[in-house]
Write a protein that holds these residues in place. Structure first.
Motif: not given
Lengths: 143, 512
Positions: A6-12, A51-54, B164-172
């Motif tokens: 998912f993160g790589v897809f986001g980067l692309l 990137l953070a998700i990856v 309550s967010s679990t993953n701030q990267a996903k919110s961003a």
């Protein structure tokens, strides 16, 4: 693993978005910022968060078995057909078929399927068209 | 006493037969939507937007209808929490903890009526809070220039994930995605097309109503299809409701709880990114700390029913404060309400109070009226709503899907928009699987253009100097809050979220 893909897809997506932003034609009459700057800022945020998700993926989401995915894909096809055929066959028929299909796939019996399909279609037609006067797609029979 | 004069005018607007009828319809539909697991307040409001447009309603009547749905859904969520131990919507999660044990003890009717009264108390005080606080916030907001507005928008996005967010990267990620989608269309300042790829339909930009209905309503249909969850949760496990009035002693015992929870819930609602779920969570936890001396919380203590219900209804009212006064919603449902206002060519924010006072005060008066109606609907007629729980999703979901299609087709009359909506439905389903919150996407598509315009205006005024963004004390404060609001959840977020979700969470990442 899913999160990394998912993160790589986001980067692309972020990279593609940046290119599309750079390709925006500037008009000769522009303000100090121009039409490109904000989209590029967005692309940077999109890229950084991807990137953070990856790098720090969440636990694996619960994916349905293949048969369930096929179920969803089939429903999507039905909805696309509905969107395309709505102006051709008219509201009442298209809606009865589409809602009947969904009811059937959610586990209704044959009779319940027909009742849900026809009921939904006629119910919406009466409430939205006859009472509130909303223009719905007209088919060859005028409804 | 300006406020009371304005409120009086508001009642004059709200007390027409049409508006009263709309409020009643909204309360009724809202309670049903709240009670049915799978249809939360944001879903409910999103599905009914097209109805408001097709009825050809003006701004005030539309808002009255839709905010009644909003308040109604907050009431309705408790019904399935208490009877089935399944929250009808996310804010009602905490009500399961003591509500269902009460029902199993044979006190279902008492739990339902007590929670109805608690909901009323919460919503009533929150509406007063809205009246008193919103005009004060407007005074501050009038000092805002473009740079401060840009900072405020940034604050809204950065705090939206909330504690309550679990993953701030996903919110961003979600916020950036929404903002990116908002950029599609002709640039308002220079007139050049952006990200349209030559598709004429995209020149006007994406219609955010299409995005909202797709993301919220259609993705829900996909979730049900995926789980093939077609039978009603209520089938075969109906509990007897019994008497429908709480004994006086129970009321007396819970009164302090209701008052404290209303105040806490209201505060939680006003804060950006918190919303009703946090309101009910905080109220319950604080009450448990304060009054649970015998360890009865979680075993059917009436105070444990009153606290979350007063809290979430108060938070629902509180969340309207930033939406009306600043034009920046703090929760999912208020974002949907903002979409309604924008579609009606009304821009919420400080000028709303001076330019469209009829809308603001008519709405506030309608909230009071709706609240009394809901009390009346929810106590004697609660049996009717428990019957609604028997409607199985295999009947309900096709109706939801078709009403969504009809609504969008009715607004635009084009198959193209329907295709876009299906696309958003698929996107919504995938993102919910990945636990990416949907509300920042909605907020991004709603606010993206005005956020960019404020940025460009601020910098153009200052001849291209980007440091103008952090030039005033006010904007520095806003940026500081934004940054703290973004970083804090990284530290404490997981803990809070985990505790909020100890009880079954079936709503995915859809919040109120």
């Amino acid at each position: 693993m899913s999160d990394r893909i998912f993160g790589v897809f986001g980067l692309l997506l972020a990279i593609g978005y940046t290119f599309a932003a750079l390709a925006i034609e500037e008009s000769f009459l522009s303000d100090a910022v121009g039409p490109k700057a904000f989209p590029i800022i967005i692309a940077v945020i999109l890229g950084l968060s991807s990137l953070a998700i990856v790098l720090r993926p969440d636990p694996e989401p619960h994916w349905p078995p293949l048969a369930r995915l096929a179920e969803i894909a089939a429903a999507i096809v039905v909805m696309i057909l509905y969107a395309q055929l709505l102006p051709v066959v008219g509201f009442v028929i298209a809606t009865a078929v589409a809602s009947g299909y969904l009811a059937w796939r959610l586990g209704s019996s044959l009779i319940a399927t027909v009742l849900t399909g026809v009921g939904t279609s006629i119910g919406i037609y009466v409430i939205f068209h006859l009472i509130f006067g909303l223009a719905l797609a007209r088919g060859p029979f005028g409804f | 006493m300006d406020t009371f004069a304005s409120l009086g005018d508001g009642f004059a607007i709200a007390l027409t037969w049409q508006n009263l009828g709309l409020a009643l319809l909204g309360c009724f539909l809202g309670t049903i939507m709240g009670a049915l697991p799978g249809l939360g307040p944001s879903n409910g409001v999103a599905i009914l937007i097209p109805l408001a447009f097709t009825m050809g309603l003006g701004a005030t009547p539309s808002l009255i209808l839709l905010t009644s749905v909003y308040y109604g859904a907050m009431y309705g969520g408790r019904i399935s929490s208490i009877l089935l131990n399944i929250p009808g919507d996310e804010p009602a999660m905490m009500t399961c903890l003591d509500g269902h044990p009460m029902a199993r003890k044979g006190l279902a009717g008492e739990a339902l009526s007590l929670s109805g009264i608690a909901s009323f108390v919460g919503a009533f005080f929150a509406t007063w809070g809205l009246i008193l606080l919103a005009p004060q916030l407007v005074k501050i907001a009038l000092l805002f220039g473009p740079a401060e507005y840009f900072a405020l928008f940034a604050l809204a996005f950065m705090t939206l994930g909330g504690v309550s967010s679990t993953n701030q990267a996903k919110s961003a990620f979600a916020a950036a995605l929404g903002l990116g989608l908002a950029m599609i269309g002709v640039d308002t300042q220079t007139g050049v097309p952006r990200f349209t790829f030559g598709e004429v339909h995209l020149y006007d930009g994406l219609d955010f109503l299409v995005a909202i209905v797709g993301l919220f309503a259609l993705s829900e249909v996909f979730i049900f299809l995926e789980e093939r969850h077609g039978s009603a949760d209520a089938e075969g496990r109906q509990l007897k409701v019994g008497r429908l009035t709480p004994p006086m002693s129970m009321l007396k015992q819970t009164t302090p709880t209701m008052l404290r929870s209303s105040a806490l819930g209201f505060l939680a609602g006003v804060l950006p990114g918190a919303g009703a779920s946090l309101g009910s969570f905080i109220s319950y936890s604080v009450e448990k700390r304060l009054v649970d001396r015998e360890g009865t919380f979680g075993k059917g203590d009436p105070r444990g029913v009153a606290a979350p219900e007063a809290g979430n209804n108060a938070a629902a009212g509180g969340a309207l404060v930033p939406m009306l006064a600043l034009g920046v919603p703090g929760s999912g449902t208020t974002a949907v309400l903002l979409a309604v206002l924008l579609s009606l060519n009304i821009t919420p924010g400080p000028l709303l109070f001076t330019q469209n006072p009829d809308v603001v005060w008519g709405l506030i008066a309608a909230l009071f009226i709706a609240n009394f109606m809901l009390l009346a609907l929810n106590i004697p007629m609660v049996g009717l709503f428990t019957k609604v729980l028997m409607v199985p999703p295999r009947v309900l979901m096709p109706i939801v899907a078709m009403v969504s299609f009809v609504g969008i087709y009715g607004i635009s009359g084009s198959s193209f928009d329907l295709m876009v909506m299906i696309g958003f439905g698929i996107l919504g389903w995938v993102l919910r699987k990945f636990d990416v919150p949907l509300v920042p996407i909605i907020l991004g598509t709603l606010l993206g253009n005005s956020m960019e315009n404020n940025l460009r205006r601020a910098i153009t005024i200052d001849n291209g100097d980007w440091f103008t963004l952090i030039d005033s004390p006010l904007s520095i404060v806003l940026w500081a809050i934004a940054i703290i609001g973004f970083i804090l959840p990284l530290i404490v977020g997981r803990k809070v979220k985990a505790r909020m979700h100890e009880r079954g969470d079936e709503e995915g990442s859809l919040t109120d």
